[in-house]
Design a protein around this motif. Structure first.
Motif, PDB file in Angstrom:
ATOM      1  N   ALA A  32       0.994  -1.226   0.188  1.00 41.89           N
ATOM      2  CA  ALA A  32      -0.123   0.601   0.118  1.00 41.89           C
ATOM      3  C   ALA A  32       0.941   0.835  -0.355  1.00 41.89           C
ATOM      4  N   GLU A  33       2.162   0.899   0.975  1.00 38.61           N
ATOM      5  CA  GLU A  33       3.040   2.217   0.550  1.00 38.61           C
ATOM      6  C   GLU A  33       3.246   2.104  -0.396  1.00 38.61           C
ATOM      7  N   GLN A  38       3.630   5.898  -5.890  1.00 38.73           N
ATOM      8  CA  GLN A  38       3.792   5.789  -6.880  1.00 38.73           C
ATOM      9  C   GLN A  38       2.158   6.617  -7.679  1.00 38.73           C
ATOM     10  N   ALA A  39       1.401   6.891  -6.749  1.00 37.50           N
ATOM     11  CA  ALA A  39       0.123   7.827  -6.814  1.00 37.50           C
ATOM     12  C   ALA A  39       0.764   8.836  -6.895  1.00 37.50           C
ATOM     13  N   ALA A  40       1.105   9.261  -5.719  1.00 38.08           N
ATOM     14  CA  ALA A  40       2.056  10.098  -5.822  1.00 38.08           C
ATOM     15  C   ALA A  40       2.807  10.552  -6.631  1.00 38.08           C
ATOM     16  N   ASP A  41       3.303  10.398  -7.472  1.00 34.29           N
ATOM     17  CA  ASP A  41       3.908  10.519  -8.107  1.00 34.29           C
ATOM     18  C   ASP A  41       3.865  10.882  -9.588  1.00 34.29           C
ATOM     19  N   HIS A  47      -0.834  16.058  -2.975  1.00 33.19           N
ATOM     20  CA  HIS A  47      -0.891  14.975  -2.788  1.00 33.19           C
ATOM     21  C   HIS A  47      -0.256  13.625  -1.644  1.00 33.19           C
ATOM     22  N   ALA A  48       1.046  14.306  -1.650  1.00 29.56           N
ATOM     23  CA  ALA A  48       1.809  13.079  -1.346  1.00 29.56           C
ATOM     24  C   ALA A  48       1.615  13.091   0.401  1.00 29.56           C
ATOM     25  N   GLY A  49       1.193  14.597   0.850  1.00 32.93           N
ATOM     26  CA  GLY A  49       1.326  14.381   2.508  1.00 32.93           C
ATOM     27  C   GLY A  49      -0.265  13.381   2.812  1.00 32.93           C
TER      28      GLY A  49
END
Length: 56
Positions: A32-33, A38-41, A47-49
């Motif tokens: 999940a992490e 990957q989603a944040a990238d 959205h990274a935080g």
């Protein structure tokens, strides 16, 4: 002799399963992490935080 939950290990059944099958919960958390990174990238750092609770 059968052990009860109060004797020895706090969670003997879980510990036995981890030894036999691996720690599925820890592996799912790592996956999940990785996906969250990957989603944040892909979405950008705004959205990274944000985090998602998988296990409560």
């Amino acid at each position: 002799m059968t052990r009860t939950a109060g004797e020895g290990d706090p969670m003997p059944i879980y510990a036995d399963l981890v030894r036999e099958r691996g720690d599925v919960v820890a592996e799912a958390q790592q996956a999940a992490e990785h996906i969250q990174q990957q989603a944040a990238d892909l979405l950008g750092r705004q959205h990274a935080g944000q985090s998602v609770t998988i296990w409560s």
